[in-house]
Design a protein around this motif. Structure first.
Motif, PDB file in Angstrom:
ATOM      1  N   ILE A 180       0.867  -1.177   0.000  1.00 47.29           N
ATOM      2  CA  ILE A 180       0.000   0.000   0.000  1.00 47.29           C
ATOM      3  C   ILE A 180       0.909   1.234   0.000  1.00 47.29           C
ATOM      4  N   LEU A 181       0.529   2.243  -0.760  1.00 46.22           N
ATOM      5  CA  LEU A 181       1.314   3.473  -0.791  1.00 46.22           C
ATOM      6  C   LEU A 181       1.325   4.144   0.578  1.00 46.22           C
ATOM      7  N   MET A 182       2.509   4.549   1.024  1.00 45.17           N
ATOM      8  CA  MET A 182       2.649   5.196   2.322  1.00 45.17           C
ATOM      9  C   MET A 182       1.880   6.523   2.370  1.00 45.17           C
ATOM     10  N   SER A 183       1.711   7.159   1.227  1.00 50.15           N
ATOM     11  CA  SER A 183       0.994   8.434   1.199  1.00 50.15           C
ATOM     12  C   SER A 183      -0.442   8.286   1.691  1.00 50.15           C
ATOM     13  N   ASP A 184      -0.998   7.074   1.610  1.00 50.35           N
ATOM     14  CA  ASP A 184      -2.369   6.843   2.075  1.00 50.35           C
ATOM     15  C   ASP A 184      -2.513   7.080   3.572  1.00 50.35           C
ATOM     16  N   VAL A 185      -1.445   6.782   4.335  1.00 52.78           N
ATOM     17  CA  VAL A 185      -1.530   6.983   5.786  1.00 52.78           C
ATOM     18  C   VAL A 185      -0.854   8.280   6.221  1.00 52.78           C
ATOM     19  N   LEU A 186       0.088   8.777   5.442  1.00 48.29           N
ATOM     20  CA  LEU A 186       0.765  10.023   5.814  1.00 48.29           C
ATOM     21  C   LEU A 186      -0.182  11.218   5.735  1.00 48.29           C
ATOM     22  N   SER A 187      -1.214  11.106   4.927  1.00 47.34           N
ATOM     23  CA  SER A 187      -2.186  12.199   4.831  1.00 47.34           C
ATOM     24  C   SER A 187      -3.094  12.270   6.052  1.00 47.34           C
TER      25      SER A 187
ATOM     26  N   ASN B 150      14.833   6.953   2.783  1.00 54.02           N
ATOM     27  CA  ASN B 150      13.869   7.506   3.742  1.00 54.02           C
ATOM     28  C   ASN B 150      14.555   7.945   5.026  1.00 54.02           C
ATOM     29  N   THR B 151      15.505   7.127   5.514  1.00 56.26           N
ATOM     30  CA  THR B 151      16.115   7.379   6.824  1.00 56.26           C
ATOM     31  C   THR B 151      17.351   8.268   6.725  1.00 56.26           C
ATOM     32  N   ILE B 152      18.316   7.874   5.929  1.00 63.25           N
ATOM     33  CA  ILE B 152      19.588   8.597   5.849  1.00 63.25           C
ATOM     34  C   ILE B 152      19.423   9.927   5.121  1.00 63.25           C
ATOM     35  N   GLU B 153      18.604   9.935   4.062  1.00 66.43           N
ATOM     36  CA  GLU B 153      18.421  11.157   3.272  1.00 66.43           C
ATOM     37  C   GLU B 153      17.182  11.946   3.686  1.00 66.43           C
TER      38      GLU B 153
ATOM     39  N   VAL C 213       8.325  15.247  -2.752  1.00 65.56           N
ATOM     40  CA  VAL C 213       9.136  14.561  -1.747  1.00 65.56           C
ATOM     41  C   VAL C 213       8.905  15.263  -0.412  1.00 65.56           C
ATOM     42  N   ILE C 214       8.642  14.492   0.646  1.00 67.09           N
ATOM     43  CA  ILE C 214       8.446  15.089   1.973  1.00 67.09           C
ATOM     44  C   ILE C 214       9.512  14.576   2.922  1.00 67.09           C
ATOM     45  N   LYS C 215       9.654  15.223   4.075  1.00 63.74           N
ATOM     46  CA  LYS C 215      10.695  14.869   5.033  1.00 63.74           C
ATOM     47  C   LYS C 215      10.222  13.755   5.958  1.00 63.74           C
ATOM     48  N   THR C 216      11.062  12.763   6.119  1.00 60.83           N
ATOM     49  CA  THR C 216      10.765  11.657   7.035  1.00 60.83           C
ATOM     50  C   THR C 216      10.697  12.146   8.471  1.00 60.83           C
ATOM     51  N   SER C 217      11.551  13.103   8.802  1.00 57.32           N
ATOM     52  CA  SER C 217      11.634  13.592  10.184  1.00 57.32           C
ATOM     53  C   SER C 217      10.319  14.198  10.667  1.00 57.32           C
ATOM     54  N   ASP C 218       9.466  14.660   9.748  1.00 55.94           N
ATOM     55  CA  ASP C 218       8.181  15.238  10.141  1.00 55.94           C
ATOM     56  C   ASP C 218       7.260  14.202  10.790  1.00 55.94           C
ATOM     57  N   TYR C 219       7.573  12.924  10.567  1.00 52.51           N
ATOM     58  CA  TYR C 219       6.715  11.855  11.094  1.00 52.51           C
ATOM     59  C   TYR C 219       7.462  10.970  12.090  1.00 52.51           C
ATOM     60  N   ALA C 220       8.630  11.411  12.526  1.00 50.25           N
ATOM     61  CA  ALA C 220       9.479  10.590  13.393  1.00 50.25           C
ATOM     62  C   ALA C 220       8.771  10.181  14.683  1.00 50.25           C
TER      63      ALA C 220
ATOM     64  N   MET D 253       2.844  -2.433  13.530  1.00 49.54           N
ATOM     65  CA  MET D 253       1.916  -1.776  14.449  1.00 49.54           C
ATOM     66  C   MET D 253       1.524  -2.727  15.573  1.00 49.54           C
ATOM     67  N   ASN D 254       1.649  -2.232  16.849  1.00 49.17           N
ATOM     68  CA  ASN D 254       1.394  -3.095  18.006  1.00 49.17           C
ATOM     69  C   ASN D 254       0.114  -2.732  18.750  1.00 49.17           C
ATOM     70  N   ARG D 255      -0.685  -1.812  18.203  1.00 47.30           N
ATOM     71  CA  ARG D 255      -1.956  -1.485  18.828  1.00 47.30           C
ATOM     72  C   ARG D 255      -3.032  -1.400  17.745  1.00 47.30           C
ATOM     73  N   ASN D 256      -4.243  -1.110  18.153  1.00 45.30           N
ATOM     74  CA  ASN D 256      -5.365  -1.212  17.222  1.00 45.30           C
ATOM     75  C   ASN D 256      -5.205  -0.325  15.995  1.00 45.30           C
ATOM     76  N   GLU D 257      -4.860   0.953  16.200  1.00 51.95           N
ATOM     77  CA  GLU D 257      -4.688   1.830  15.048  1.00 51.95           C
ATOM     78  C   GLU D 257      -3.851   3.043  15.436  1.00 51.95           C
ATOM     79  N   LEU D 258      -3.193   3.609  14.417  1.00 53.48           N
ATOM     80  CA  LEU D 258      -2.358   4.787  14.639  1.00 53.48           C
ATOM     81  C   LEU D 258      -2.506   5.713  13.436  1.00 53.48           C
ATOM     82  N   TYR D 259      -2.911   6.963  13.713  1.00 56.95           N
ATOM     83  CA  TYR D 259      -2.973   7.981  12.663  1.00 56.95           C
ATOM     84  C   TYR D 259      -1.647   8.739  12.637  1.00 56.95           C
ATOM     85  N   LEU D 260      -1.095   8.926  11.461  1.00 55.17           N
ATOM     86  CA  LEU D 260       0.214   9.570  11.327  1.00 55.17           C
ATOM     87  C   LEU D 260       0.100  11.052  11.023  1.00 55.17           C
ATOM     88  N   GLN D 261      -0.950  11.683  11.474  1.00 56.20           N
ATOM     89  CA  GLN D 261      -1.117  13.114  11.199  1.00 56.20           C
ATOM     90  C   GLN D 261      -1.553  13.836  12.469  1.00 56.20           C
TER      91      GLN D 261
END
Length: 728
Positions: A656-663, A680-683, A693-700, A720-728
């Motif tokens: 699944i595209l990561m952009s689906d959850v990053l939004s 994603n990590t080093i750059e 292109v977005i920054k990984t650090s914004d979602y650290a 993921m170790n719990r029921n759900e997590l929103y990344l925004q």
């Protein structure tokens, strides 16, 4: 030519000597015997490669009593040998499959089998053939020849430096030398031309492709399947590529007998095969157009980005094998070999075209169909006879219907249906790849190269028109018709959902590259230059084209500006600039490119995957590359191939595209995965699409809330170790 200038070689003696040497080295390597100073495995690689890639073809030429000049002898023996190995391996495999013999594609079986059939060819050559083959005496190596041979050596060292240190300066120096070779070599004696073409071809094929070799098959994954299963399964139903024997069967045979790792075997053998294509083109076109035009035609081909950028090796190996055999077929057709002997050689050329790549095989059929129609309309003498065309057509459909559950015939049917059902979208860039490419804007260098490509295609059509108006004279008019026929199929690329733009152009230029030169000379007519000076201008045209395509210009621009403002289609040459930049070009670099550590990480994932969805950035989503290949490899996970289950305990990513959850509109649910790789990590870059292109650090902080189940310092896999997590 006097007898003093001829060289005779004892074919049967050389073949028998190499046979014993190959057997001895295979046995010594298996038994672990070592010799001081000499590396048995490396010696085995070289001797067994020569044994398989040249000896069968030379013996076939000997049996047929065909004498050729040295370069023709190399080309014919190489192509015929690859064809013979493929066809004989098919025979051995089918017999073993019927008799339920396990692992016919194994070291022991193959060693015994090829020892027997090579001895049989030697005896047949001794009995019925010409034991000695004569060719013109070669000149001794001089400074010019030695200098030419240093180009691929420099390219190897530069490629290694780029792969492991990221440094491109040495390669830039090599590329600068290569860019001027057409101009500097034009006035050399034509005896140097084949060596120059081969050296430059091989140098360009490996200069960045060394960065990709050794870790993954990429799209050409069938060799690994057959190598692992030890057998080729003609009935496997899910994969059209299973019918393509030059990659799925021939490459495992070479790798098994050479004792080389299959992934390295696939890459190295492919480089060698591809380097022979421009040499074959030169020999073909020199029959009709003269040495200088043929030389520049080959360099036009070599300097096309589809040839030297990584896609050619990673994703178009099958096409390249087909093009080699198309070139060999044309060399046979337009040779002075007796007709009866040509008819014997035709199946060795035609069947491998079909068994190399379905797309190339179908396009070649279209070219031959147009050619036959034009020959009949204009009542010209045939170069390729109608019965040869019918033989090829029959072989093509017979093979594709009888193997892989006719999936290749189904594929072409679905493609035709898809194209015609979307004809109403012909002017919509989103559905027309050619229009999308034409009207898109990338970097300076890529845009310049795009316009060069458009101009070259225009030259092809101008050349085809000039030939029909008899403005271009070719000493074999029917070959001109064949060239025009090939140009006409480029029209298919304006259709919606058409495929294979670069691959189709690579085929058309095999036939028609001299038409570009004649068109170019025609446009220069008002200047009233003599022929040689006009050819020199064309060599300068090639120089400029290559400067922008190879990455030389982008490196100069970035160095002068002090920041990343440009990148080329040859993106490995701009790797450091792209990695250290603000996001420009990252999608292009990481679309095919993976660090070895990233491939190790994806391989670990498919071995430990629970089947839950995994969120990936844009490049990984479309190219999830493991050791075994790209995403299509999942068809072979935990299924029977050749009556045995392969790649057990592997589960393909449910991507699944990561952009689906990053939004923030969708959560990451319990048990689902999120994969961050090196860029994603080093750059600190997550690639959303071609433009964003977005920054990984914004979602650290959000990533830290998930369990880390894999971390090698650059590639991190979360679950993921719990029921759900929103990344925004």
């Amino acid at each position: 030519m006097t007898e003093d200038n001829k060289v005779e070689i004892n074919i049967t003696g050389i073949a028998l000597s190499i046979q014993f040497a190959a057997l001895g080295l295979i046995c010594a390597d298996i038994m672990g015997i070592s010799i001081p100073i000499i590396s048995i495995p490396i010696l085995r690689y070289i001797v067994v490669f020569v044994y398989l890639a040249f000896i069968p073809g030379i013996l076939i030429l000997s049996i047929l009593r065909i004498n050729l000049k040295f370069i023709d002898l190399i080309l014919f023996s190489f192509g015929l040998s690859l064809s013979f190995v493929t066809i004989s391996a098919l025979f051995e495999n089918v017999i073993a499959f019927i008799l339920n013999v396990e692992n016919p594609i194994s070291e022991i079986y193959l060693t015994v089998f090829y020892s027997i059939i090579i001895v049989f060819l030697i005896l047949l050559s001794k009995w019925r053939g010409c034991t000695f083959i004569a060719f013109d005496r070669l000149d001794r190596l001089n400074l010019k020849s030695i200098a030419i041979l240093f180009i691929p050596i420099f390219s190897i060292f530069g490629g290694i430096s780029l792969k492991y240190q990221g440094e491109s300066y040495f390669l830039l120096f090599v590329l600068m030398i290569i860019s001027g070779i057409p101009f500097l070599s034009l006035n050399l004696k034509n005896k140097y031309y084949p060596l120059i073409i081969w050296a430059v071809s091989f140098s360009l094929l490996i200069h960045t492709n060394l960065s990709y070799a050794g870790k993954s098959f990429y799209e050409t994954f069938l060799p690994g399947i057959v190598y692992t299963a030890g057998i080729w399964d003609p009935l496997f139903p899910y994969e059209p590529n299973n019918s393509l024997l030059t990659t799925s069967l021939m490459l495992p045979v070479f790798s098994k007998l050479m004792g080389i790792d299959i992934i390295w075997g696939v890459h190295i053998i492919s480089w060698i095969v591809m380097a022979f294509i421009p040499v074959g083109m030169y020999k073909l076109h020199s029959k009709f157009h003269g040495y200088k035009v043929a030389f520049l035609s080959s360099f036009l081909y070599i300097f096309m980005p589809f040839y030297y950028t990584q896609e050619w090796v990673m994703y178009a190996q099958r096409t390249a094998f087909a093009l080699l055999f198309i070139t060999l077929f044309l060399l046979v057709v337009y040779s002075d070999i007796e007709l009866i002997k040509k008819k014997i050689l035709f199946p060795f050329c035609l069947f491998p075209i079909i068994a190399s790549h379905y797309g190339a095989a179908y396009f070649f059929l279209i070219i031959l169909t147009v050619y036959e129609l034009l020959i009949k309309i204009f009542k010209m003498k045939e170069g390729i006879k109608l019965n040869t065309y019918l033989l090829y057509t029959a072989l093509l459909f017979f093979w594709y219907i009888c193997t892989s559950s006719a999936s290749n015939v189904i594929w072409i049917g679905n493609l035709i249906f898809d194209v015609f059902s979307n004809l109403s979208k012909i002017l919509q860039p989103n559905d027309n790849y050619t229009l999308k490419l034409l009207f898109s804007t990338d970097s300076y260098s890529i845009d310049v190269v795009k316009y060069f490509n458009v101009f070259i295609i225009m030259l092809l059509f101008i050349g085809a028109f000039l030939y029909t108006q008899k403005k271009i004279q070719i000493n074999r008019p029917e070959y001109g018709v064949l060239s025009v026929s090939s140009v006409l199929i480029l029209v298919t690329q304006i259709l919606p959902h058409s495929m294979g733009n670069g691959r189709l152009l690579s085929m058309v230029l095999i036939f028609a590259s001299p038409l570009c030169i004649y068109s170019f000379l025609f446009l220069l007519k008002p200047v009233k230059l003599d022929h040689n000076k006009a050819l020199t201008i064309f060599s300068i045209f090639l120089f400029v084209f290559f400067i922008f395509g190879s990455g030389i210009s982008s490196n100069i621009i970035n160095k002068a500006s002090g920041t990343t403002v440009d990148y080329s289609i040859n993106r490995q040459m701009d790797r450091l600039a792209i990695q250290e930049g603000d996001g420009k070009g990252k999608w292009l670099l990481y679309w095919p490119y993976r660090l070895d550590s990233t491939i190790d990480a994806t391989d670990w994932f498919v071995m430990h995957n629970s089947g839950k969805p995994i969120y990936l950035d844009w490049c990984l989503y479309y190219h999830f590359i493991t050791h075994e290949g790209t995403s299509d490899i999942h068809k072979f996970y935990n299924v029977e191939y050749g009556r045995k289950k392969i790649f057990t305990n592997m589960v393909m990513a449910n991507k699944i595209l990561m952009s689906d959850v990053l939004s923030g509109t969708k959560p990451v649910n319990r048990g689902e995965y999120l994969f961050l790789v090196h860029h994603n990590t080093i750059e600190n870059s997550i690639i959303i699409d071609e433009k964003n292109v977005i920054k990984t650090s914004d979602y650290a902080e959000h990533f830290a809330e998930m369990d880390c189940i894999y971390n090698d310092g650059g590639n991190i896999l979360f679950q993921m170790n719990r029921n759900e997590l929103y990344l925004q």
